[in-house]
Design a protein around this motif. Structure first.
Motif, PDB file in Angstrom:
ATOM      1  N   ASP A   1     -47.130  -5.120 -23.295  1.00 25.26           N
ATOM      2  CA  ASP A   1     -48.261  -4.854 -22.416  1.00 25.26           C
ATOM      3  C   ASP A   1     -47.750  -5.146 -21.010  1.00 25.26           C
ATOM      4  OD1 ASP A   1     -50.700  -4.646 -21.167  1.00 25.26           O
ATOM      5  OD2 ASP A   1     -51.742  -6.032 -22.491  1.00 25.26           O
ATOM      6  N   GLY A   2     -47.268  -4.104 -20.331  1.00 22.76           N
ATOM      7  CA  GLY A   2     -46.469  -4.279 -19.128  1.00 22.76           C
ATOM      8  C   GLY A   2     -47.109  -5.092 -18.024  1.00 22.76           C
ATOM      9  N   PHE A   3     -48.264  -4.655 -17.540  1.00 20.68           N
ATOM     10  CA  PHE A   3     -48.909  -5.385 -16.445  1.00 20.68           C
ATOM     11  C   PHE A   3     -49.355  -6.768 -16.884  1.00 20.68           C
ATOM     12  CE2 PHE A   3     -49.597  -1.087 -14.551  1.00 20.68           C
ATOM     13  CZ  PHE A   3     -49.005  -1.336 -13.323  1.00 20.68           C
ATOM     14  N   ASN A   4     -49.875  -6.889 -18.088  1.00 21.07           N
ATOM     15  CA  ASN A   4     -50.317  -8.188 -18.595  1.00 21.07           C
ATOM     16  C   ASN A   4     -49.171  -9.191 -18.574  1.00 21.07           C
ATOM     17  OD1 ASN A   4     -50.547 -10.094 -21.131  1.00 21.07           O
ATOM     18  ND2 ASN A   4     -52.647  -9.503 -20.655  1.00 21.07           N
ATOM     19  N   THR A   5     -48.020  -8.773 -19.040  1.00 21.28           N
ATOM     20  CA  THR A   5     -46.862  -9.665 -19.125  1.00 21.28           C
ATOM     21  C   THR A   5     -46.285  -9.979 -17.754  1.00 21.28           C
ATOM     22  OG1 THR A   5     -46.332  -8.770 -21.313  1.00 21.28           O
ATOM     23  CG2 THR A   5     -44.576  -9.945 -20.142  1.00 21.28           C
ATOM     24  N   ILE A   6     -46.071  -8.957 -16.953  1.00 22.09           N
ATOM     25  CA  ILE A   6     -45.400  -9.140 -15.665  1.00 22.09           C
ATOM     26  C   ILE A   6     -46.278  -9.915 -14.689  1.00 22.09           C
ATOM     27  CG2 ILE A   6     -44.562  -7.902 -13.623  1.00 22.09           C
ATOM     28  CD1 ILE A   6     -43.453  -5.775 -15.591  1.00 22.09           C
ATOM     29  N   ILE A   7     -47.571  -9.640 -14.657  1.00 18.41           N
ATOM     30  CA  ILE A   7     -48.452 -10.362 -13.737  1.00 18.41           C
ATOM     31  C   ILE A   7     -48.505 -11.846 -14.089  1.00 18.41           C
ATOM     32  CG2 ILE A   7     -50.860 -10.667 -13.030  1.00 18.41           C
ATOM     33  CD1 ILE A   7     -51.125  -7.612 -13.072  1.00 18.41           C
TER      34      ILE A   7
ATOM     35  N   GLY B   1     -57.313  -1.965 -10.981  1.00 17.67           N
ATOM     36  CA  GLY B   1     -56.940  -0.599 -10.620  1.00 17.67           C
ATOM     37  C   GLY B   1     -55.900  -0.490  -9.533  1.00 17.67           C
ATOM     38  N   SER B   2     -55.576  -1.613  -8.890  1.00 18.91           N
ATOM     39  CA  SER B   2     -54.569  -1.584  -7.833  1.00 18.91           C
ATOM     40  C   SER B   2     -53.514  -2.654  -8.084  1.00 18.91           C
ATOM     41  CB  SER B   2     -55.214  -1.801  -6.460  1.00 18.91           C
ATOM     42  OG  SER B   2     -55.819  -3.072  -6.397  1.00 18.91           O
ATOM     43  N   TYR B   3     -52.288  -2.314  -7.749  1.00 21.78           N
ATOM     44  CA  TYR B   3     -51.166  -3.232  -7.960  1.00 21.78           C
ATOM     45  C   TYR B   3     -50.085  -2.864  -6.956  1.00 21.78           C
ATOM     46  CZ  TYR B   3     -47.112  -5.441 -10.191  1.00 21.78           C
ATOM     47  OH  TYR B   3     -45.996  -6.203 -10.440  1.00 21.78           O
ATOM     48  N   ARG B   4     -49.412  -3.885  -6.445  1.00 24.18           N
ATOM     49  CA  ARG B   4     -48.270  -3.605  -5.575  1.00 24.18           C
ATOM     50  C   ARG B   4     -47.104  -4.498  -5.975  1.00 24.18           C
ATOM     51  NH1 ARG B   4     -51.359  -7.076  -2.367  1.00 24.18           N
ATOM     52  NH2 ARG B   4     -50.212  -8.584  -1.098  1.00 24.18           N
ATOM     53  N   ILE B   5     -45.925  -3.972  -5.847  1.00 21.65           N
ATOM     54  CA  ILE B   5     -44.717  -4.713  -6.174  1.00 21.65           C
ATOM     55  C   ILE B   5     -44.415  -5.704  -5.055  1.00 21.65           C
ATOM     56  CG2 ILE B   5     -42.216  -4.499  -6.496  1.00 21.65           C
ATOM     57  CD1 ILE B   5     -42.758  -1.832  -7.875  1.00 21.65           C
ATOM     58  N   VAL B   6     -44.167  -6.964  -5.431  1.00 24.81           N
ATOM     59  CA  VAL B   6     -43.852  -8.012  -4.466  1.00 24.81           C
ATOM     60  C   VAL B   6     -42.554  -8.695  -4.884  1.00 24.81           C
ATOM     61  CG1 VAL B   6     -46.280  -8.353  -3.882  1.00 24.81           C
ATOM     62  CG2 VAL B   6     -45.264  -9.707  -5.706  1.00 24.81           C
ATOM     63  N   ASP B   7     -42.165  -9.721  -4.145  1.00 21.76           N
ATOM     64  CA  ASP B   7     -40.903 -10.395  -4.457  1.00 21.76           C
ATOM     65  C   ASP B   7     -40.900 -10.979  -5.863  1.00 21.76           C
ATOM     66  OD1 ASP B   7     -42.897 -12.216  -3.333  1.00 21.76           O
ATOM     67  OD2 ASP B   7     -41.338 -13.755  -3.460  1.00 21.76           O
ATOM     68  N   LYS B   8     -42.037 -11.492  -6.316  1.00 24.45           N
ATOM     69  CA  LYS B   8     -42.114 -12.106  -7.654  1.00 24.45           C
ATOM     70  C   LYS B   8     -41.979 -11.063  -8.760  1.00 24.45           C
ATOM     71  CE  LYS B   8     -43.110 -16.072  -5.659  1.00 24.45           C
ATOM     72  NZ  LYS B   8     -43.365 -15.610  -4.275  1.00 24.45           N
ATOM     73  N   THR B   9     -42.306  -9.807  -8.452  1.00 20.80           N
ATOM     74  CA  THR B   9     -42.169  -8.748  -9.453  1.00 20.80           C
ATOM     75  C   THR B   9     -40.711  -8.591  -9.858  1.00 20.80           C
ATOM     76  OG1 THR B   9     -43.955  -7.589  -8.280  1.00 20.80           O
ATOM     77  CG2 THR B   9     -42.804  -6.383 -10.020  1.00 20.80           C
TER      78      THR B   9
ATOM     79  N   TYR C   1     -45.435  -0.516 -21.903  1.00 19.40           N
ATOM     80  CA  TYR C   1     -46.548   0.399 -21.664  1.00 19.40           C
ATOM     81  C   TYR C   1     -47.254  -0.043 -20.391  1.00 19.40           C
ATOM     82  CZ  TYR C   1     -46.203   2.765 -26.167  1.00 19.40           C
ATOM     83  OH  TYR C   1     -45.768   3.529 -27.224  1.00 19.40           O
ATOM     84  N   LEU C   2     -47.396   0.890 -19.467  1.00 19.91           N
ATOM     85  CA  LEU C   2     -48.025   0.619 -18.175  1.00 19.91           C
ATOM     86  C   LEU C   2     -49.263   1.502 -18.022  1.00 19.91           C
ATOM     87  CD1 LEU C   2     -44.779   0.681 -15.988  1.00 19.91           C
ATOM     88  CD2 LEU C   2     -45.960  -1.353 -16.838  1.00 19.91           C
ATOM     89  N   ASP C   3     -50.344   0.913 -17.519  1.00 18.61           N
ATOM     90  CA  ASP C   3     -51.583   1.665 -17.346  1.00 18.61           C
ATOM     91  C   ASP C   3     -51.393   2.781 -16.323  1.00 18.61           C
ATOM     92  OD1 ASP C   3     -53.820  -0.238 -18.750  1.00 18.61           O
ATOM     93  OD2 ASP C   3     -52.223  -1.414 -17.828  1.00 18.61           O
ATOM     94  N   GLN C   4     -51.549   3.997 -16.785  1.00 23.01           N
ATOM     95  CA  GLN C   4     -51.294   5.177 -15.949  1.00 23.01           C
ATOM     96  C   GLN C   4     -52.175   5.217 -14.714  1.00 23.01           C
ATOM     97  OE1 GLN C   4     -52.217   8.947 -17.880  1.00 23.01           O
ATOM     98  NE2 GLN C   4     -50.272   9.768 -17.159  1.00 23.01           N
ATOM     99  N   GLN C   5     -53.422   4.749 -14.846  1.00 23.97           N
ATOM    100  CA  GLN C   5     -54.394   4.861 -13.768  1.00 23.97           C
ATOM    101  C   GLN C   5     -54.221   3.802 -12.687  1.00 23.97           C
ATOM    102  OE1 GLN C   5     -54.872   4.117 -16.935  1.00 23.97           O
ATOM    103  NE2 GLN C   5     -56.443   2.550 -17.251  1.00 23.97           N
ATOM    104  N   VAL C   6     -53.365   2.823 -12.898  1.00 25.37           N
ATOM    105  CA  VAL C   6     -53.167   1.755 -11.929  1.00 25.37           C
ATOM    106  C   VAL C   6     -52.176   2.204 -10.854  1.00 25.37           C
ATOM    107  CG1 VAL C   6     -52.298  -0.593 -11.595  1.00 25.37           C
ATOM    108  CG2 VAL C   6     -53.722  -0.052 -13.578  1.00 25.37           C
ATOM    109  N   SER C   7     -52.513   1.947  -9.605  1.00 27.08           N
ATOM    110  CA  SER C   7     -51.639   2.354  -8.508  1.00 27.08           C
ATOM    111  C   SER C   7     -50.285   1.667  -8.606  1.00 27.08           C
ATOM    112  CB  SER C   7     -52.291   2.015  -7.164  1.00 27.08           C
ATOM    113  OG  SER C   7     -52.487   0.628  -7.025  1.00 27.08           O
ATOM    114  N   ASN C   8     -49.247   2.386  -8.253  1.00 29.32           N
ATOM    115  CA  ASN C   8     -47.864   1.915  -8.234  1.00 29.32           C
ATOM    116  C   ASN C   8     -47.280   1.665  -9.636  1.00 29.32           C
ATOM    117  OD1 ASN C   8     -47.409   1.853  -5.350  1.00 29.32           O
ATOM    118  ND2 ASN C   8     -48.784   0.096  -5.285  1.00 29.32           N
TER     119      ASN C   8
END
Length: 243
Positions: free
Chosen positions: A90-96, A123-131, A153-160
């Motif tokens: 779960d890409g965003f769940n894990t990385i965040i 619905g919004s996400y941006r890559i930062v140094d911690k990413t 798996y990354l949520d298609q509808q989320v920005s970036n």
């Protein structure tokens, strides 16, 4: 690259500090009591939160920490103790969650042994140094565990999400693990039907075939000083660190 403390809220030091611990412990035990007797999480959280005059963020935290005894047992039966050769994440769940850990922001120890955060994804996400740090830690962990393939798996509808996919593939290029990343319109639904899942999402954990608690073990080894809220008096499971 922008330096950001993902999930940082100044008021957390008060609302989840030592002085608030006794109240949060009592509220969590009451919430477990009600949920184990059939009350749904939302109504029980509202009742307990009102009784203890908890803030919205404190209520959200308790809802993410607490699970019914039956849910914990069901999830533990499906937990993999050893890492499999192939993982789906779960890409965003894990990385965040890793970004929050690296930021020194608040994390929550769930009764099911997972580590969750309150950063949220609206619905919004941006890559930062911690990413970048989080992605590098994940790939190194895959190599250490002998994982041959990791599919994010990354949520298609989320920005970036496309930019994050490119970052994952770029960092994995030439490394000892095959990393793939897919943009998907319904990540929760997809992972709920799969095996070898990496997530802290309770709904997915309840439905998937099997799961591996990668994030907890990685935080314990790579970010040992992470701020994790541990509530006393709750019957927690799966608190040992896997290899």
């Amino acid at each position: 690259m922008e330096i950001v403390r993902r999930g940082y809220v100044p008021q957390d030091s008060i609302e989840f500090g030592a002085k608030a611990a006794e109240q949060l412990n009592a509220a969590a035990q009451e919430l477990v009591f009600l949920m184990d007797r059939g009350y749904d999480t939302k109504s029980a959280s509202t009742f307990v939160g009102n009784h203890h005059l908890l803030s919205e963020r404190q209520r959200m935290a308790l809802a993410r920490i607490v699970s019914t005894a039956s849910a914990v047992q069901r999830r533990k039966r499906k937990e993999l103790i050893q890492a499999p050769d192939y993982l789906v994440l779960d890409g965003f769940n894990t990385i965040i969650t890793l970004e929050v850990a690296l930021s020194g922001s608040l994390l929550l120890e769930g009764m099911d042994g997972t580590i969750r955060d309150l950063a949220g994804l609206r619905g919004s996400y941006r890559i930062v140094d911690k990413t970048i740090q989080a992605v590098e830690l994940l790939i190194a962990r895959f190599e250490k565990l002998g994982v041959k393939k990791a599919l994010f798996y990354l949520d298609q509808q989320v920005s970036n999400s496309g930019r994050l996919r490119a970052l994952l593939l770029g960092k994995a290029n030439g490394r000892g693990v095959e990393v793939q990343a897919e943009l998907h319109p319904s990540v929760d639904g997809q992972l709920s039907r799969m095996e070898n899942v990496v997530t802290a999402d309770a709904i997915i954990l309840d439905k998937c075939g099997s799961w591996y608690n990668l994030t907890r073990a990685l935080i314990q080894s790579a970010v040992p000083d992470a701020w994790i809220l541990h509530l006393d008096g709750l019957q927690k499971e799966g608190t040992s660190c896997q290899s």
